[in-house]
Design an enzyme around this catalytic site. Sequence first.
Site, PDB file in Angstrom:
ATOM      1  N   ASP A  53       0.843  -1.198   0.000  1.00  0.00           N
ATOM      2  CA  ASP A  53       0.000   0.000   0.000  1.00  0.00           C
ATOM      3  C   ASP A  53       0.880   1.251   0.000  1.00  0.00           C
ATOM      4  O   ASP A  53       1.586   1.517   0.975  1.00  0.00           O
ATOM      5  CB  ASP A  53      -0.900  -0.010   1.239  1.00  0.00           C
ATOM      6  CG  ASP A  53      -1.967   1.070   1.197  1.00  0.00           C
ATOM      7  OD1 ASP A  53      -1.696   2.160   0.661  1.00  0.00           O
ATOM      8  OD2 ASP A  53      -3.066   0.821   1.722  1.00  0.00           O
ATOM      9  N   HIS A  68      -3.516   0.709  -2.678  1.00  0.00           N
ATOM     10  CA  HIS A  68      -4.431   1.318  -1.707  1.00  0.00           C
ATOM     11  C   HIS A  68      -5.837   1.329  -2.293  1.00  0.00           C
ATOM     12  O   HIS A  68      -6.110   2.014  -3.273  1.00  0.00           O
ATOM     13  CB  HIS A  68      -3.982   2.744  -1.370  1.00  0.00           C
ATOM     14  CG  HIS A  68      -4.851   3.404  -0.330  1.00  0.00           C
ATOM     15  ND1 HIS A  68      -4.787   3.060   1.005  1.00  0.00           N
ATOM     16  CD2 HIS A  68      -5.798   4.370  -0.434  1.00  0.00           C
ATOM     17  CE1 HIS A  68      -5.653   3.796   1.687  1.00  0.00           C
ATOM     18  NE2 HIS A  68      -6.282   4.592   0.840  1.00  0.00           N
TER      19      HIS A  68
END
Length: 464
Positions: free
Chosen positions: A356, A387
């Site tokens: 992420d 993300h």
Amino acid sequence: MPPWGAALALLLAALALLGLLAPRLRRAVGARTLPGARGQDHEKEADGRGAAAPFSDGREPLPGGCRLICKPSALAQCLLSALRRSTALEPRPRSWLSGPHLQTLCHFVLPVGPGPELAREYLQLADDGLVALDWVVGPCPRGRRVTNAGGLPAVLLVIPNAWGRLTRNVLGLCLLALERGYYPVIFHRRGHHGCPLVSPRLQPFGDPSDLKEAVTYIRFRHPAAPLFAVSEGSGSALLLSYLGECGSSSYVTGAACISPVLRCREWFEAGLPWPYERGFLLHQKVALSRYASALQDTVDTHRLFRSHSLREFEETLFCHTKSFPISWDTYWDHNDPLRDVDEAAVPVLCISSADDPVCGPPDHFLPTELFHNNPYFFLLLSHHGGHCGFLRQEPLPAWSHEVILEYFRALTEFFRTEERMKGLSRHRVSFLGGRRRWGTLQKREASPSSNLDEIFSWKRSYTR
């Protein structure tokens, strides 16, 4: 697409095409990574020694290299069995969508396109503020399935990110949920996504007071329907704050968080890689610029729109107010989403990725002790997904959407089985008790020494 969306898309697309995005993001993310966590290839991750390895703790891996981090329990075993059967986690060959930045940018930048049909309601709050509820009413697919045995569709409350950006993945989740028999509704905060700001008050990062009134209204409209909740990215702070403050009175059957931001204060203070920081900051400035004259009596708008970071923007908007200024520490005492997490009484599945680029490496921004110690919290950690991305080849929806709906179905079946077992247990106790009482009565009536006075005396003592 609105003008600010086009500007944001052009900004990020230009950076990517010029070759500036990838090197700078690698340096930014690498600077936030613990020593020894760099240079790990895909094969090393597949063996369980990659970014997700510190979180395995002996748990058996799931398909696709994912791992479930949780405290052992009957519900955890049920969820683990459901995830092992899930086709959404099956490994697939890597494609051009596998990169974390591309997954993230596709999620935030690409135009929404033809989305679902929405019916908007404005809910006036106790302080005369307004929030918006977008009910997903179409298109209704053929062969729509119901989600519970009673025939009533379960309500799915969707909370977008804290910036108010309605992304293509949120709308994709709503369409998939509608197809699976849910009744999705999207919650919009004050001043977000076309909701008018009728009072000079915005919703702080983790203040669930407006959400409480919205849930009360949803329960009023659908009193008998189960309620599930899903949050996206930074919107997880609002959902977790609500679950913690309400505890067992939240009316929610199950919840899920996609790429949640859990250590929010540290997240703001550390800052994001510069393209994401600038992009999110630009989006908030453009969204609030239409209310500049209404906000100038409460905040320093000149300083607000000249902010250079998300922290400075948040601090100016909610801490350095003209009427009631507070410190940064006090603000997070009231808005940390984990401040009442021990009071949460609803199963929560968090889906996160080890790559992420917005939240950073999991060993920095994922409180693993929460998932090891709290039986209500489950972490599904994958190697790839970016993300809020978790994309697959079109036209397949994001695999996180499939997993969330399978998780809700597993919860429903688990609770239904638990209720059935409790009902059988109560019925067995009642039946055995009735047999004992009937047997005692038969013995007393058949006894040669029994007479009417003894039976009458026994009945009086029984009914006294």
